[in-house]
Design a protein around this motif. Structure first.
Motif, PDB file in Angstrom:
ATOM      1  N   ALA A  16      -3.421   2.968   1.467  1.00 13.45           N
ATOM      2  CA  ALA A  16      -3.650   3.287   2.882  1.00 13.45           C
ATOM      3  C   ALA A  16      -2.343   3.699   3.556  1.00 13.45           C
ATOM      4  CB  ALA A  16      -4.271   2.097   3.610  1.00 13.45           C
ATOM      5  N   GLY A  17      -1.254   3.062   3.185  1.00 12.08           N
ATOM      6  CA  GLY A  17       0.044   3.435   3.749  1.00 12.08           C
ATOM      7  C   GLY A  17       0.486   4.815   3.299  1.00 12.08           C
ATOM      8  N   LEU A  18       0.303   5.088   2.025  1.00 13.33           N
ATOM      9  CA  LEU A  18       0.734   6.369   1.464  1.00 13.33           C
ATOM     10  C   LEU A  18      -0.134   7.525   1.944  1.00 13.33           C
ATOM     11  CD1 LEU A  18       2.614   7.810  -0.583  1.00 13.33           C
ATOM     12  CD2 LEU A  18       0.904   7.317  -2.313  1.00 13.33           C
ATOM     13  N   TRP A  19      -1.429   7.378   1.853  1.00 15.03           N
ATOM     14  CA  TRP A  19      -2.348   8.464   2.181  1.00 15.03           C
ATOM     15  C   TRP A  19      -2.576   8.642   3.673  1.00 15.03           C
ATOM     16  CZ3 TRP A  19      -6.858   7.729  -1.815  1.00 15.03           C
ATOM     17  CH2 TRP A  19      -6.392   8.061  -3.085  1.00 15.03           C
ATOM     18  N   PHE A  20      -2.677   7.514   4.415  1.00 13.59           N
ATOM     19  CA  PHE A  20      -3.070   7.592   5.815  1.00 13.59           C
ATOM     20  C   PHE A  20      -1.926   7.282   6.774  1.00 13.59           C
ATOM     21  CE2 PHE A  20      -6.957   5.557   3.712  1.00 13.59           C
ATOM     22  CZ  PHE A  20      -7.419   6.762   3.220  1.00 13.59           C
ATOM     23  N   GLY A  21      -0.779   6.864   6.244  1.00 12.71           N
ATOM     24  CA  GLY A  21       0.356   6.526   7.099  1.00 12.71           C
ATOM     25  C   GLY A  21       0.190   5.204   7.826  1.00 12.71           C
ATOM     26  N   TRP A  22      -0.702   4.368   7.330  1.00 10.69           N
ATOM     27  CA  TRP A  22      -0.965   3.078   7.972  1.00 10.69           C
ATOM     28  C   TRP A  22       0.139   2.080   7.662  1.00 10.69           C
ATOM     29  CZ3 TRP A  22      -6.762   1.331   7.396  1.00 10.69           C
ATOM     30  CH2 TRP A  22      -7.586   2.254   8.043  1.00 10.69           C
ATOM     31  N   SER A  23       0.529   1.314   8.657  1.00  7.48           N
ATOM     32  CA  SER A  23       1.433   0.182   8.443  1.00  7.48           C
ATOM     33  C   SER A  23       0.606  -0.954   7.839  1.00  7.48           C
ATOM     34  CB  SER A  23       2.024  -0.270   9.778  1.00  7.48           C
ATOM     35  OG  SER A  23       0.997  -0.818  10.602  1.00  7.48           O
ATOM     36  N   PRO A  24       1.261  -1.956   7.243  1.00  9.97           N
ATOM     37  CA  PRO A  24       0.500  -3.105   6.740  1.00  9.97           C
ATOM     38  C   PRO A  24      -0.351  -3.746   7.838  1.00  9.97           C
ATOM     39  CG  PRO A  24       2.701  -3.152   5.831  1.00  9.97           C
ATOM     40  CD  PRO A  24       2.673  -2.043   6.864  1.00  9.97           C
ATOM     41  N   THR A  31     -11.289  -2.663   9.822  1.00 10.67           N
ATOM     42  CA  THR A  31     -12.504  -3.180   9.183  1.00 10.67           C
ATOM     43  C   THR A  31     -12.768  -2.368   7.923  1.00 10.67           C
ATOM     44  OG1 THR A  31     -13.981  -1.659  10.335  1.00 10.67           O
ATOM     45  CG2 THR A  31     -13.475  -3.767  11.444  1.00 10.67           C
ATOM     46  N   PRO A  32     -13.559  -2.888   7.000  1.00  9.10           N
ATOM     47  CA  PRO A  32     -13.931  -2.080   5.832  1.00  9.10           C
ATOM     48  C   PRO A  32     -14.589  -0.758   6.226  1.00  9.10           C
ATOM     49  CG  PRO A  32     -14.444  -4.372   5.421  1.00  9.10           C
ATOM     50  CD  PRO A  32     -14.043  -4.270   6.872  1.00  9.10           C
ATOM     51  N   ALA A  33     -15.391  -0.762   7.289  1.00 10.40           N
ATOM     52  CA  ALA A  33     -16.045   0.473   7.734  1.00 10.40           C
ATOM     53  C   ALA A  33     -15.020   1.487   8.226  1.00 10.40           C
ATOM     54  CB  ALA A  33     -17.054   0.166   8.837  1.00 10.40           C
ATOM     55  N   GLU A  34     -13.988   1.034   8.923  1.00 14.54           N
ATOM     56  CA  GLU A  34     -12.939   1.943   9.395  1.00 14.54           C
ATOM     57  C   GLU A  34     -12.174   2.534   8.218  1.00 14.54           C
ATOM     58  OE1 GLU A  34     -11.876  -0.059  13.712  1.00 14.54           O
ATOM     59  OE2 GLU A  34     -11.011  -0.939  11.900  1.00 14.54           O
ATOM     60  N   LEU A  35     -11.836   1.705   7.259  1.00  9.48           N
ATOM     61  CA  LEU A  35     -11.131   2.191   6.074  1.00  9.48           C
ATOM     62  C   LEU A  35     -11.983   3.209   5.324  1.00  9.48           C
ATOM     63  CD1 LEU A  35      -8.702   2.104   4.183  1.00  9.48           C
ATOM     64  CD2 LEU A  35      -9.745   0.131   3.068  1.00  9.48           C
ATOM     65  N   ALA A  36     -13.279   2.923   5.179  1.00  9.28           N
ATOM     66  CA  ALA A  36     -14.180   3.848   4.491  1.00  9.28           C
ATOM     67  C   ALA A  36     -14.293   5.170   5.241  1.00  9.28           C
ATOM     68  CB  ALA A  36     -15.556   3.214   4.321  1.00  9.28           C
ATOM     69  N   ALA A  37     -14.351   5.116   6.572  1.00  6.13           N
ATOM     70  CA  ALA A  37     -14.467   6.342   7.366  1.00  6.13           C
ATOM     71  C   ALA A  37     -13.223   7.214   7.224  1.00  6.13           C
ATOM     72  CB  ALA A  37     -14.698   5.990   8.837  1.00  6.13           C
ATOM     73  N   VAL A  38     -12.048   6.594   7.242  1.00  5.44           N
ATOM     74  CA  VAL A  38     -10.812   7.353   7.095  1.00  5.44           C
ATOM     75  C   VAL A  38     -10.721   7.938   5.684  1.00  5.44           C
ATOM     76  CG1 VAL A  38      -8.294   7.177   7.069  1.00  5.44           C
ATOM     77  CG2 VAL A  38      -9.597   6.085   8.880  1.00  5.44           C
ATOM     78  N   ALA A  39     -11.094   7.160   4.683  1.00  2.00           N
ATOM     79  CA  ALA A  39     -11.056   7.649   3.304  1.00  2.00           C
ATOM     80  C   ALA A  39     -12.018   8.815   3.118  1.00  2.00           C
ATOM     81  CB  ALA A  39     -11.384   6.517   2.336  1.00  2.00           C
ATOM     82  N   LYS A  40     -13.200   8.719   3.715  1.00  2.00           N
ATOM     83  CA  LYS A  40     -14.174   9.804   3.598  1.00  2.00           C
ATOM     84  C   LYS A  40     -13.651  11.064   4.284  1.00  2.00           C
ATOM     85  CE  LYS A  40     -18.948  11.053   4.488  1.00  2.00           C
ATOM     86  NZ  LYS A  40     -20.221  10.670   5.080  1.00  2.00           N
TER      87      LYS A  40
END
Length: 66
Positions: A16-24, A31-40
């Motif tokens: 998530a940090g590498l692909w989306f620039g998210w901090s820890p 939420t899992p739904a937010e992570l899934a939406a960004v990944a999609k």
């Protein structure tokens, strides 16, 4: 927390940090739904047809490898 979960969570936080620039912190607050939406969204629409040969030829001409 099991070792298996911990290893997977650390790996996913790194992705998530590498692909989306998210901090820890952003990863652990999501939420899992937010992570899934960004990944999609990052992966594009899986229901889209692949490019045809004409589109590929134009792209190869516009962006040559070497």
């Amino acid at each position: 927390m099991s070792e298996r979960f911990a290893e997977a969570a650390v790996r996913l936080a790194g992705i998530a940090g590498l692909w989306f620039g998210w901090s820890p912190d952003a990863f652990w607050r999501a939420t899992p739904a937010e992570l899934a939406a960004v990944a999609k969204a990052a992966g594009g629409d899986a229901g889209t047809a692949p490019p045809d040969s004409g589109t590929l030829a134009r792209l190869m001409e516009a962006f040559p490898d070497g």
